[in-house]
Design an enzyme around this catalytic site. Sequence first.
Site, PDB file in Angstrom:
ATOM      1  NE  ARG A 180      75.943 -52.638  14.288  1.00 27.44           N
ATOM      2  CZ  ARG A 180      75.632 -51.377  14.424  1.00 27.44           C
ATOM      3  NH1 ARG A 180      74.654 -50.704  14.964  1.00 27.44           N
ATOM      4  NH2 ARG A 180      76.436 -50.553  13.806  1.00 27.44           N
ATOM      5  NE  ARG A 239      77.819 -40.653  10.903  1.00 28.75           N
ATOM      6  CZ  ARG A 239      77.377 -41.622  10.815  1.00 28.75           C
ATOM      7  NH1 ARG A 239      76.038 -42.016  10.787  1.00 28.75           N
ATOM      8  NH2 ARG A 239      78.023 -42.754  11.247  1.00 28.75           N
ATOM      9  NE  ARG A 287      79.408 -42.829  15.435  1.00 27.64           N
ATOM     10  CZ  ARG A 287      78.730 -43.621  14.766  1.00 27.64           C
ATOM     11  NH1 ARG A 287      77.301 -43.157  14.500  1.00 27.64           N
ATOM     12  NH2 ARG A 287      79.015 -44.700  14.582  1.00 27.64           N
TER      13      ARG A 287
END
Length: 203
Positions: free
Chosen positions: A88, A127, A139
């Site tokens: 990343r 999600r 999350r």
Amino acid sequence: MRLILLGPPGAGKGTQAQRLVETHGIPQLSTGDMLRAAVKAGTDVGKRAKAVMDAGELVSDAIVNAIVAERIDEPDCAKGFILDGYPRTLVQADAVAKLLAERGLDLDVVIEFVVDDKAMVDRIINRAEQAKAAGQPVRKDDNAEVFDERLREYYKKTAPLIGYYYAKGKLKGVDGMADIESVTQQIEALLAKTARKKVTADS
Ligand code: AMP
């Protein structure tokens, strides 16, 4: 086969990685999953990573590089792996290059998920809603506020990898806005092409 899935949060990397695991029998190495597991287990790494992850920022290169270095020497990675959410940063990309070179290995392809950022926040919120409806844990970083920070981190630190891998001749793009099945087909077509080129180059 060793490949990298590159794209902003919500682009569908995890979904496609799972499909690749099933089709190609190689493991998905998701640094996000590994870090979440470390947080859950309460390890030193997890304790150091938690606040950073909750804020949508990137965990230090040293921590993430160490986790991946250990993981790719496990036997299930011998035939290849899918790097999902790693590298990343440019420092991480150099670390991958070094890890592979030390083992006499190379990357086959880096697949960039080309997406519309505005649609990504909806996907992330979906999600979270789906996880909640299914009684699964949601999350902490899957919400609109943290998503903004995750996207900023992506553009600041991860998007430079597009140029990095393009210059190495490894970058291929897929239309990440297409439906799941057609993204899978695009990826499989790319992998078949990469494999054909490899055979031609080796012969
Ligand atoms: P992900 O599941 O890939 O969306 O990652 C969730 C969070 O874990 C990120 O927002 C970061 O805080 C952390 N993370 C995952 N992969 C990396 C990485 N390669 N480098 C730094 N931080 C990471």
